[in-house]
Scaffold this active site. Structure first.
Site, PDB file in Angstrom:
ATOM      1  N   ARG A 517       0.822  -1.205   0.000  1.00 21.07           N
ATOM      2  CA  ARG A 517       0.000   0.000   0.000  1.00 21.07           C
ATOM      3  C   ARG A 517       0.859   1.259   0.000  1.00 21.07           C
ATOM      4  O   ARG A 517       0.492   2.265  -0.602  1.00 21.07           O
ATOM      5  CB  ARG A 517      -0.918  -0.007   1.235  1.00 21.07           C
ATOM      6  CG  ARG A 517      -1.878   1.171   1.298  1.00 21.07           C
ATOM      7  CD  ARG A 517      -2.902   1.125   0.183  1.00 21.07           C
ATOM      8  NE  ARG A 517      -3.849   2.219   0.280  1.00 21.07           N
ATOM      9  CZ  ARG A 517      -4.908   2.374  -0.495  1.00 21.07           C
ATOM     10  NH1 ARG A 517      -5.176   1.472  -1.430  1.00 21.07           N
ATOM     11  NH2 ARG A 517      -5.720   3.399  -0.347  1.00 21.07           N
ATOM     12  N   GLU A 518       1.994   1.204   0.687  1.00 22.62           N
ATOM     13  CA  GLU A 518       2.815   2.394   0.816  1.00 22.62           C
ATOM     14  C   GLU A 518       3.563   2.742  -0.462  1.00 22.62           C
ATOM     15  O   GLU A 518       3.628   3.914  -0.832  1.00 22.62           O
ATOM     16  CB  GLU A 518       3.818   2.212   1.965  1.00 22.62           C
ATOM     17  CG  GLU A 518       3.205   2.250   3.353  1.00 22.62           C
ATOM     18  CD  GLU A 518       2.719   3.637   3.745  1.00 22.62           C
ATOM     19  OE1 GLU A 518       3.104   4.622   3.086  1.00 22.62           O
ATOM     20  OE2 GLU A 518       1.945   3.735   4.709  1.00 22.62           O
ATOM     21  N   SER A 519       4.145   1.754  -1.125  1.00 22.70           N
ATOM     22  CA  SER A 519       5.065   2.076  -2.223  1.00 22.70           C
ATOM     23  C   SER A 519       4.878   1.246  -3.475  1.00 22.70           C
ATOM     24  O   SER A 519       5.576   1.494  -4.462  1.00 22.70           O
ATOM     25  CB  SER A 519       6.509   1.895  -1.742  1.00 22.70           C
ATOM     26  OG  SER A 519       6.772   0.516  -1.480  1.00 22.70           O
ATOM     27  N   TYR A 624      -7.070   3.253   3.579  1.00 25.07           N
ATOM     28  CA  TYR A 624      -5.767   2.624   3.834  1.00 25.07           C
ATOM     29  C   TYR A 624      -5.924   1.419   4.760  1.00 25.07           C
ATOM     30  O   TYR A 624      -5.401   0.337   4.479  1.00 25.07           O
ATOM     31  CB  TYR A 624      -4.843   3.670   4.443  1.00 25.07           C
ATOM     32  CG  TYR A 624      -3.447   3.201   4.781  1.00 25.07           C
ATOM     33  CD1 TYR A 624      -2.405   3.393   3.889  1.00 25.07           C
ATOM     34  CD2 TYR A 624      -3.160   2.603   6.003  1.00 25.07           C
ATOM     35  CE1 TYR A 624      -1.115   2.992   4.192  1.00 25.07           C
ATOM     36  CE2 TYR A 624      -1.879   2.187   6.321  1.00 25.07           C
ATOM     37  CZ  TYR A 624      -0.860   2.388   5.412  1.00 25.07           C
ATOM     38  OH  TYR A 624       0.412   1.978   5.725  1.00 25.07           O
TER      39      TYR A 624
END
Length: 712
Positions: A517-519, A624
């Site tokens: 999810r972050e990168s 998220y």
């Protein structure tokens, strides 16, 4: 690559069970030898880095007719646009569809403006490709029109509207502002509009500057005007009390009354609500009254006031929208008023109500109100999609999620491997031009006929280009198809992930879910907020957790995968301990910071975990948490199959046990009931932004994330 040469892909064995790869992915592999660019290309890039344009130009010729020659020529022209804009213009004319022609056009326009070549500027502006027009470029365009006597009344009106927005303008706007001044467009009303805009933006220092500018231009009364609006922002109640005494309010008085009430509604919704009934239509017109009512009702919902539901439901239709209707549902959820939930759901649009989120809550309301069969039917319908709500629906039904046993299709790539645009993307990646490679890949994907796009997705899969593969799969509409999950949910850097998960008492699936999810597994990326690397850590957070967890890292390179995974795992473990193992709170804190999570915990009673998640105030954080939890379950499913393979036993049968999502969604206790580490002392030393600022949103905003909305 020769035109008749098929890419030497590393065909990874895709013997799939339940749609998953039966093998272990390593870290992102280097490009296949077939994609290694010719020496002339790398020599040209090296020459440009040393400002040696002559050598780079010779290398362009040496490359002949190829996508790399076109790209290297573009890079040369970017470096020489100031001295030879005509060559840049010719390139743009000959290559309007080349993905990087937008960069060259923007650069050339700036050069032409600096050289006062306004006729050439207008000529280039009218040519493809089209560009976005931020204020600086828009003002350059207006100056070009002014200098060529093409500036018309509609342009003047647009320029005045830009000036009145209440923000500082770039220097390129000086010429058009001068035109407005010399043509008497910046009168008292215009200055007042600019002052209002500045005050409403909270830019009081800029408003003071506008007053000084207006005073020099001999515009009277600006200081008093600013004082009146500034006082309304600082003390809206006092301004409202003063305005109430005016028997015949002007339009200006009404505008100030409306804005003062809006400011009051954002600070104290109850006080604003009590004032509305006592104000006459003359003091506050009906349209303005409705705007104020909408503002206070939404603010009440964002801050969990018990009146929020009633206020939102009472809003007139004129100010009802998606935000007010969905927050009416959330306001009822927060109090577990299931009749209210159902009533608010009835008011959603047909398309909105059909979305999985609201179908899930309709089923929860039906169950709570005794309609068990209706609830089960809605949950059964949600089992089609393997996502957060599909997994929750399976848990509510007490059944395993019906994972489909579909192998990933083997797609031949020879239909796209010789496409020049496709070749450019993979050559650039091999040459280390990763940002341009990513842009080139997506441009090539969009330019292909739909029938060939799966082949380009397969090509990214073959090359273990994880982020482009994931995005391509989403654009194919296959993001929820388990047959593609091997590549939508890859497992790179497995050794590092498993080692750090074990060291921190976590499971690899959780680290992978956050990392994805972050990168999107792009180790080189950074966000606008400053977060860096695979797990998007802020530098201050990285230093803090390095000390806090006694990791002993001397040098912290957040773009090094092993370092980032080590620090990210330690920080996630810290949050997990901080929230006593409650995954939703830890994940929310990873995104928005522990301070925000403390604000969002219930005040006086526990909330069901699924209710707490879906009533998080920030849109991004809410999405998220759901995405990470759903992805963790998918990774857990993948890991169980890989583990079975490593032990050379059959994988667990489909449906052996139900998903564990509800087990992670335990009731969220009030902030005073937190038994783990003292949050107040922790946030005093923990960077407030935590690991905030996912770079995936910057890289792929339409696919992998949504923009965070911070409520007023």
């Amino acid at each position: 690559m020769p035109a008749n040469t098929r890419i030497g892909s590393r065909w990874i064995g895709l013997a799939l069970s339940f749609g998953l790869m039966q093998g272990v992915l390593a870290a992102e592999a280097p490009p296949a030898p077939a994609w290694m660019p010719p020496p002339a290309f790398t020599e040209g890039l090296t020459a440009l880095a040393a400002a040696d344009v002559t050598t780079a130009s010779a290398d362009v010729q040496a490359l002949g007719e190829s996508p790399l020659a076109t790209y290297l020529q573009f890079r040369v022209l970017m470096a020489t646009a100031s001295s030879d804009p005509a060559a840049a213009v010719a390139f743009i004319q000959n290559n309007p569809d080349f993905i990087f022609s937008t960069n060259l056009k923007a650069r050339t326009l700036s050069v032409l403006a600096a050289q006062n070549r306004w006729a050439d500027y207008l000529a280039l502006t009218s040519q493809a490709p089209s560009l976005k027009n931020p204020p600086a470029r828009q003002c350059q365009y207006w100056q070009a029109e002014i200098e060529t006597q093409a500036f018309g009344e509609s342009d003047a009106a647009d320029a005045l509207a830009l000036w009145q927005q209440g923000r500082a303008l770039p220097k390129s706007c000086d010429a058009v502002v001068h035109w407005l001044e010399t043509h008497d467009r910046l009168d008292r009303a215009a200055y007042q509009a600019r002052l209002r805009g500045a005050v409403m933006d909270g830019n009081l220092s800029f408003a003071e500057l506008v007053v000084r500018q207006g005073t020099r231009a001999k515009i009277p009364g600006l200081a008093a005007y600013l004082r009146r609006w500034r006082d309304a922002r600082v003390d809206p109640s006092g301004t409202i009390a003063t305005l109430k005494t005016i028997k015949k309010p002007t339009a200006e008085d009404q505008a100030l009354m409306t804005q003062a009430l809006i400011w009051l509604a954002r600070a104290d919704p109850q006080a604003a609500a009590e004032l509305l009934p006592v104000l006459s239509v003359r003091q506050l017109p009906a349209e303005s009254r409705d705007r104020v009512a909408q503002t206070l009702a939404l603010k009440a919902a964002y801050t969990r006031m018990p009146q929020a539901y009633a206020w939102l439901m009472a809003l007139p239709e004129a100010v009802q929208n998606h935000e007010t209707r969905t927050w009416a549902v959330r306001a009822a959820l927060r109090t577990e008023d299931w009749r209210g939930v159902r009533q608010a759901l009835y008011r959603l649009s047909v398309d909105t109500a059909a979305q999985p989120e609201w179908q899930y809550w309709r089923a929860r309301a039906d169950e709570a109100l005794g309609d068990k069969s209706g609830a089960e039917a809605r949950w059964q319908a949600l089992l089609i999609v393997p996502d957060y709500y599909g997994f929750l629906a399976a848990d509510r039904l007490g059944v395993p999620f019906p994972w489909r046993s579909l192998p990933h299709p083997q797609i031949a790539t020879d239909t796209v491997v010789n496409n020049p645009a496709v070749q450019l993307a993979f050559y650039l990646r091999s040459a280390g031009q990763i940002d341009d490679a990513r842009r080139a890949y997506l441009a090539a994907f969009e330019a292909l006929p739909p029938a060939q796009q799966p082949a380009l997705a397969q090509l990214a899969i073959d090359e273990q280009w994880y982020d482009r593969a994931s995005i391509a799969i989403a654009r194919l509409g296959k993001q929820d198809d388990p047959a593609w999950f091997t590549w939508r949910y890859p497992m790179p850097w497995r050794d590092a992930v498993e080692a750090q998960a074990k060291a921190q008492g976590l499971t690899p699936d959780w680290l992978y879910a956050v990392m994805r999810r972050e990168s999107l597994f792009m180790s080189d990326v950074g966000s606008g907020a400053g977060a860096q690397g695979l797990m998007q850590l802020m530098p201050a957070t990285a230093r803090w957790i390095n000390h806090k967890a006694n990791l002993g890292l001397d040098a912290i390179d957040l773009h090094d995968p092993a370092t980032n995974i080590t620090l990210g795992a330690a920080y996630l473990a810290h949050l997990n301990m901080l929230y006593d193992g409650q995954m939703p709170l830890a994940v929310a804190a990873y995104n928005a910071g522990p301070g925000r999570v403390k604000q969002w915990r219930p005040e006086d009673r526990s909330l069901p975990g699924d209710v707490w998640v879906d009533t998080i105030v920030f849109d991004e954080t809410r999405n998220y948490v759901r995405a990470v939890m759903g992805a963790r379950l998918i990774y857990q499913w993948r890991s169980s199959i890989l583990e079975a393979q490593s032990k050379k036993v059959d994988p667990p049968p489909v449906g052996e046990k139900p998903p564990a999502l509800l087990a992670w969604l335990t009731p969220v206790t009030p902030s005073g009931g937190q038994p783990a580490v003292d949050l107040a002392s922790t946030t005093a030393t923990t960077p407030a932004g935590a690991a905030a600022g996912s770079a995936a949103s910057a890289a792929t905003p339409s696919l992998e994330s949504v923009a965070q909305t911070r409520r007023p």
